[in-house]
Design a protein around this motif. Structure first.
Motif, PDB file in Angstrom:
ATOM      1  N   SER A  42       0.854  -1.187   0.000  1.00 23.07           N
ATOM      2  CA  SER A  42       0.000   0.000   0.000  1.00 23.07           C
ATOM      3  C   SER A  42       0.888   1.234   0.000  1.00 23.07           C
ATOM      4  O   SER A  42       2.110   1.131  -0.075  1.00 23.07           O
ATOM      5  CB  SER A  42      -0.927   0.002   1.219  1.00 23.07           C
ATOM      6  OG  SER A  42      -0.174  -0.056   2.411  1.00 23.07           O
ATOM      7  N   GLY A  43       0.255   2.406   0.115  1.00 25.36           N
ATOM      8  CA  GLY A  43       1.053   3.637   0.084  1.00 25.36           C
ATOM      9  C   GLY A  43       1.763   3.771  -1.242  1.00 25.36           C
ATOM     10  O   GLY A  43       1.161   3.670  -2.306  1.00 25.36           O
ATOM     11  N   ASP A  49      -8.406   1.176  -2.086  1.00 20.80           N
ATOM     12  CA  ASP A  49      -8.718   1.272  -0.662  1.00 20.80           C
ATOM     13  C   ASP A  49      -9.953   2.157  -0.484  1.00 20.80           C
ATOM     14  O   ASP A  49      -9.957   3.310  -0.923  1.00 20.80           O
ATOM     15  CB  ASP A  49      -7.533   1.884   0.098  1.00 20.80           C
ATOM     16  CG  ASP A  49      -7.698   1.774   1.603  1.00 20.80           C
ATOM     17  OD1 ASP A  49      -8.723   2.263   2.114  1.00 20.80           O
ATOM     18  OD2 ASP A  49      -6.814   1.210   2.258  1.00 20.80           O
ATOM     19  N   VAL A  78     -11.084   3.698   2.013  1.00 10.71           N
ATOM     20  CA  VAL A  78     -10.874   4.842   2.906  1.00 10.71           C
ATOM     21  C   VAL A  78     -10.011   5.905   2.237  1.00 10.71           C
ATOM     22  O   VAL A  78     -10.390   7.076   2.144  1.00 10.71           O
ATOM     23  CB  VAL A  78     -10.226   4.389   4.232  1.00 10.71           C
ATOM     24  CG1 VAL A  78      -9.969   5.601   5.129  1.00 10.71           C
ATOM     25  CG2 VAL A  78     -11.120   3.381   4.940  1.00 10.71           C
ATOM     26  N   THR A  79      -8.835   5.498   1.758  1.00 12.25           N
ATOM     27  CA  THR A  79      -7.898   6.459   1.165  1.00 12.25           C
ATOM     28  C   THR A  79      -8.106   6.655  -0.328  1.00 12.25           C
ATOM     29  O   THR A  79      -7.595   7.606  -0.907  1.00 12.25           O
ATOM     30  CB  THR A  79      -6.452   5.991   1.399  1.00 12.25           C
ATOM     31  OG1 THR A  79      -6.251   4.729   0.713  1.00 12.25           O
ATOM     32  CG2 THR A  79      -6.179   5.787   2.882  1.00 12.25           C
ATOM     33  N   GLU A  80      -8.882   5.733  -0.955  1.00 13.58           N
ATOM     34  CA  GLU A  80      -9.124   5.757  -2.402  1.00 13.58           C
ATOM     35  C   GLU A  80      -7.820   5.642  -3.191  1.00 13.58           C
ATOM     36  O   GLU A  80      -7.725   6.102  -4.324  1.00 13.58           O
ATOM     37  CB  GLU A  80      -9.883   7.026  -2.806  1.00 13.58           C
ATOM     38  CG  GLU A  80     -11.286   7.109  -2.199  1.00 13.58           C
ATOM     39  CD  GLU A  80     -12.071   8.307  -2.701  1.00 13.58           C
ATOM     40  OE1 GLU A  80     -11.454   9.164  -3.362  1.00 13.58           O
ATOM     41  OE2 GLU A  80     -13.282   8.379  -2.445  1.00 13.58           O
ATOM     42  N   LYS A  81      -6.825   5.026  -2.589  1.00 11.03           N
ATOM     43  CA  LYS A  81      -5.554   4.804  -3.271  1.00 11.03           C
ATOM     44  C   LYS A  81      -5.424   3.331  -3.638  1.00 11.03           C
ATOM     45  O   LYS A  81      -6.038   2.469  -3.030  1.00 11.03           O
ATOM     46  CB  LYS A  81      -4.388   5.226  -2.371  1.00 11.03           C
ATOM     47  CG  LYS A  81      -4.331   6.721  -2.116  1.00 11.03           C
ATOM     48  CD  LYS A  81      -3.126   7.076  -1.256  1.00 11.03           C
ATOM     49  CE  LYS A  81      -3.040   8.578  -1.017  1.00 11.03           C
ATOM     50  NZ  LYS A  81      -1.872   8.943  -0.169  1.00 11.03           N
TER      51      LYS A  81
END
Length: 423
Positions: free
Chosen positions: A223-224, A304, A306-309
């Motif tokens: 992620s990230g 994701d 929540v983060t939409e990433k």
């Protein structure tokens, strides 16, 4: 509150509620201060006129029926609203450990009505029996030192409701000075649902880890900035590591991949991220003890919520046994082909509706064909048999199928260059 002269038994309750000492004016207009003993004496002796307090915020006593009116200081409306509307229990106690504040959330969480709690020791209502000794010790220590293990800290403990049921709560204790007196407020949240959810999640993780261990499947997540943030226990074990012994990272993972397979893995992940498509590759890994293992690495990209990433979730399956079996089978085929070549022996197989599905390399060569150059078939095979021998071969095969007995015949074949050979 009314108290007649023959109801002096209520004095203990009365005195606990009156702010002592009281500053008053006597009949001569002189200021006097009455402590608890003096006020009790005047009350019992039925003074015809005790006087009026300097401030009506304190107390007013009427000599005829001994009516005592209490005047509370102005209420902080915002503070009161927050206390009343709070979803967490807010409980206040004095230095004696007696309850002075019990908001609506306290009623809902513990089951006790406000009128049932005020003036009662906190420990008698919400502290489980097995913890009462420790509670009294801690409270006594706090009164003496103004210090405590639970003061101004978020702590998880077990509380007791009116039904006698124990349940988990989150607690914060804050001491506050009110009108020069020390009051202690507890902010309590029922975390029963959260604890059950945590237990369920933990149980699910245990089951998942067991299932992954049985199937030799590990899982991972990126992620990230597409850095690895999670490895399951089985992921660690497949790589020969103790679960949790090192922090997951893309750099570390690539270092454990067989050098010539690293580019293949990185390319697969990059393509998946760019195109949003899943990937599946077989690669080798090198364990700390030098052992090389084969794994099937699969992954897919998701968003994701929540983060939409973008993040990548994947699995890794240990296929070492399968690869070793495949290698052994391949090696056996090589040995068989060599043996057949030396002995000029080919092999073939018929299955399904007795259609030929396999010819060995030497079978092809005996018939003058390049191994794998044509697809095996009964029709093709019969076409390569010398015309007058075809019926003999077909009859032998039919009898073998019908009777389940082996057969052995000699026949001629015609190679593509016209050469005739006996087999």
């Amino acid at each position: 509150m009314k108290a007649t002269e023959n109801k002096t038994s209520q004095w203990a309750i009365l005195c606990d509620e009156i702010p002592i000492p009281i500053t008053m004016l006597n009949k001569n207009g002189r200021i006097v201060r009455l402590n608890k003993a003096a006020l009790k004496l005047k009350f019992n002796k039925k003074y015809s006129q005790i006087g009026q307090p300097i401030s009506k915020k304190e107390i007013q006593i009427n000599h005829r029926d001994y009516t005592i009116n209490f005047y509370n200081p102005p209420v902080n409306t915002t503070q009161s609203t927050l206390t009343q509307s709070s979803l967490d229990a807010i409980i206040g106690i004095d230095q004696k450990g007696k309850i002075t504040c019990w908001n609506p959330a306290s009623e809902k969480i513990f089951g006790w009505k406000k009128k049932e709690t005020l003036g009662k020791p906190l420990s008698s209502l919400i502290v489980p029996e097995k913890y009462k000794k420790a509670h009294r010790k801690g409270f006594r220590q706090f009164r003496e030192t103004r210090k405590g293990k639970l003061v101004n800290k978020l702590t998880e403990i077990v509380a007791l409701n009116k039904k006698g049921e124990e349940f988990p709560v989150e607690l914060t204790i804050t001491p506050v000075k009110e009108n020069g007196k020390l009051m202690i407020y507890s902010f309590i949240r029922d975390i029963t649902k959260r604890k059950k959810a945590e237990e369920k999640l933990l149980q699910s993780e245990i089951y998942l880890n067991k299932a992954q261990a049985v199937a030799s499947i590990g899982s991972w997540e990126m992620s990230g900035k597409f850095q690895e943030t999670y490895w399951s226990d089985e992921f660690y074990m497949i790589h020969g590591l103790k679960p949790g012994s090192v922090k997951p990272s893309t750099k570390l993972r690539l270092s454990m991949v067989y050098p010539s397979d690293r580019a293949k893995l990185q390319t697969a992940i990059d393509n998946a991220v760019r195109e949003g498509k899943p990937f599946s590759i077989e690669k080798r890994i090198v364990r700390p003890d030098g052992e090389i293992r084969w794994v099937l690495s699969q992954g897919e990209v998701s968003i994701d919520p929540v983060t939409e990433k973008k993040k990548v979730f994947g699995t890794i399956l240990d296929i070492t046994k399968r690869k070793k079996a495949e290698e052994k089978l391949l090696q056996n085929e090589i040995y068989l082909n060599k043996a057949q070549a030396v002995a000029s022996i080919g092999s073939w197989e018929m299955s399904g509706k007795f259609q030929e599905t396999h010819w060995s390399d030497e079978f092809y060569r005996i018939h003058g064909l390049k191994p794998g150059s044509v697809k095996p078939s009964t029709k093709l095979r019969l076409s390569m048999v010398y015309p007058s021998d075809r019926a003999k071969l077909q009859t032998a095969i039919d009898n073998a199928v019908r009777e389940g007995k082996p057969f052995s015949i000699e026949k001629r074949i015609v190679r593509p260059d016209g050469e005739i050979r006996w087999v």
